[in-house]
Design an enzyme around this catalytic site. Structure first.
Site, PDB file in Angstrom:
ATOM      1  N   ASP A   1      -2.603 -18.153   2.540  1.00 11.86           N
ATOM      2  CA  ASP A   1      -3.638 -18.860   1.856  1.00 11.86           C
ATOM      3  C   ASP A   1      -4.264 -19.943   2.482  1.00 11.86           C
ATOM      4  OD1 ASP A   1      -1.142 -20.118   1.472  1.00 11.86           O
ATOM      5  OD2 ASP A   1      -1.738 -20.811  -0.479  1.00 11.86           O
TER       6      ASP A   1
ATOM      7  N   ASP B   1      -5.135  -6.762   5.954  1.00  8.99           N
ATOM      8  CA  ASP B   1      -6.203  -5.940   5.607  1.00  8.99           C
ATOM      9  C   ASP B   1      -7.302  -6.927   5.237  1.00  8.99           C
ATOM     10  OD1 ASP B   1      -8.008  -3.821   4.752  1.00  8.99           O
ATOM     11  OD2 ASP B   1      -6.993  -3.454   3.118  1.00  8.99           O
TER      12      ASP B   1
ATOM     13  N   TYR C   1       0.766  -1.355  -0.091  1.00  5.87           N
ATOM     14  CA  TYR C   1       0.047   0.110  -0.008  1.00  5.87           C
ATOM     15  C   TYR C   1       0.696   1.329  -0.150  1.00  5.87           C
ATOM     16  CZ  TYR C   1      -3.861  -3.087   1.154  1.00  5.87           C
ATOM     17  OH  TYR C   1      -5.063  -3.862   1.092  1.00  5.87           O
TER      18      TYR C   1
ATOM     19  N   ASP D   1     -10.941  -8.520   7.745  1.00  6.15           N
ATOM     20  CA  ASP D   1     -12.241  -8.415   7.385  1.00  6.15           C
ATOM     21  C   ASP D   1     -12.953  -9.659   7.532  1.00  6.15           C
ATOM     22  OD1 ASP D   1     -12.396  -5.906   7.047  1.00  6.15           O
ATOM     23  OD2 ASP D   1     -13.283  -6.006   5.114  1.00  6.15           O
TER      24      ASP D   1
ATOM     25  N   LYS E   1       3.926 -15.421   3.229  1.00  2.52           N
ATOM     26  CA  LYS E   1       3.789 -16.164   1.800  1.00  2.52           C
ATOM     27  C   LYS E   1       4.912 -16.465   1.539  1.00  2.52           C
ATOM     28  CE  LYS E   1       1.444 -17.905  -1.703  1.00  2.52           C
ATOM     29  NZ  LYS E   1       0.712 -18.950  -1.600  1.00  2.52           N
TER      30      LYS E   1
END
Ligand code: NAD
Length: 368
Positions: free
Chosen positions: A233, A257, A143, A261, A200
């Site tokens: 994942d 992020d 970001y 959620d 990851k």
């Protein structure tokens, strides 16, 4: 009498409606514990774009820096949606204030209020006992990395000979990983002593650095905390199959992020979840949800996430543990007594127990 300066950033949509309830609760706790809260209000997001042409006016950042804590509601709305990179966007206000206050840690507690257990789409036996803390890195990663959009002969698109090309860069520096890892280990020591680090590392170089640093900090200073690694994942799956097994989860900005959620949805209502963004100076507290433009101005928004963000403010910025515990108890009692805003009501909620924003705030205040 103690005195604290609070910068209020109502923002857009339901923001002004819910922040008023946060202030009501702060004043009630202040009166009980001989503490005065003094407020200054400033613009952020879409309303700031309308008034100043930018989502984060300098005066807002200055007001935030001059305060002991910042209470934010939410920003954004269809009026300011644009894909034109030259136009200002409300979220620039959020990213800007996080960067400006150097708020590199985002804490999102995910807990189930037993009165609302039925609101989750997961089975009761899966969500029983869920109590996790998502620790998200907030000022680094993709970001904030280098980005560009340009024309490229190789990338010819469907519309003609000249194709466009774009990239964003996920970049982390060692000190950025170190400080967020420390926050996670410290949080785990105050909880159940376990950290799950999400990355990851099988694909991304920035994730391999992440894993190396998290383990180095752990082995040097927090060997008493249990540490596990999980690929992002796999984590997305485990979060909905065994959410109660997680204590503290730490991850980089974009993974956090998305996962926060998902974790929020475990509880069944976004209108209930608060968050704290911390750095080394003034901290910022806000609900996890957005500005809900679809219900703005109708007085029906759920103010509880905003009220629970006040609870976090008392805990993390002012060390007012008793006041914070009072708020959590009051919210629990209101829910146990059957009171609901529309978003958390179900078919069994009687019409006279379904209340609007201001009434919900008052019910909490009455129990303080
Ligand atoms: P949203 O969280 O605003 O709304 C999602 C759904 O949840 C909507 O149906 C909304 O009515 C409902 N909802 C959210 N909060 C509620 C509350 N307190 N009480 C009752 N219902 C509630 O997400 P969205 O619709 O994806 O985004 C709307 C706008 O908010 C967009 O402009 C987005 O960019 C912005 N946004 C801002 C933030 C922030 O300020 N931190 C975060 C997310 C989205």
């Amino acid at each position: 009498m103690k005195e604290y300066k609070i910068c209020l950033l109502p923002g857009d949509g339901i923001g002004p409606e819910i922040i008023a309830e946060g202030v009501k609760v702060l004043d009630a706790v202040g009166a009980k514990y001989d503490t005065a809260f003094e407020y200054t209000e400033a613009s952020i997001g879409g309303c700031a774009i309308d008034a100043y042409g930018t989502a984060l006016p300098d005066s807002t950042l200055e007001a935030a820096k001059a305060s002991d804590a910042v209470l934010l509601a939410a920003v954004g709305g269809p009026k300011w949606d644009t894909t034109d990179p030259s136009k200002p966007r409300p979220e620039q206000g959020l990213l800007g204030i996080r960067k400006g206050l150097e708020l590199y840690t985002n804490l999102r507690p995910v807990q189930i209020f037993s009165a609302l257990a039925g609101a989750s789409t997961l089975k009761p036996e899966v969500i029983a006992g869920v109590d996790l803390m998502m620790v998200r890195e907030l000022t680094g990663g993709v970001y904030f990395g280098r980005r560009e959009r340009f024309y490229d002969e190789e990338g010819a698109g469907v519309n003609g000979a000249r194709g466009q090309r774009a990239y964003d860069t996920m970049e982390y520096r060692e000190y950025e990983i170190e400080r967020i890892a420390r926050q996670a280990f410290e949080a785990a020591r105050k909880r159940r002593g376990k950290v799950t680090s999400v990355d990851k590392a099988n694909v991304l170089e920035s994730s391999r650095l992440w894993r190396e640093i998290v383990h180095a900090i752990h082995d040097a200073d927090y060997p008493d905390v249990e540490l596990e690694d999980i690929l992002v994942d796999n984590c997305a799956m485990q979060l909905i199959t065994r959410p109660a097994d997680f204590d503290v989860m730490v991850t980089e900005n974009m993974f956090g992020d998305i996962l926060s959620d998902e974790a929020a949805q475990i509880t069944g209502s976004l209108g209930m979840l608060a968050s704290a963004s911390l750095g080394d100076g003034t901290a910022l507290y806000e609900p996890s949800h957005g500005s809900a433009p679809d219900i703005a101005g109708r007085g029906i928004a759920n103010p509880l996430a905003q009220i629970l963000s006040v609870e976090m403010m008392l805990r993390y910025s002012f060390a007012m543990q008793e006041g914070a515990d009072d708020i959590r108890r009051a919210v629990t009692e209101v829910l146990d007594a059957g009171w609901r805003t529309g978003d958390i009501a179900d078919a069994d909620t009687p019409a006279d127990k379904t209340v609007g924003t201001a009434r919900m705030g008052s019910l909490v205040v009455e129990r303080l």
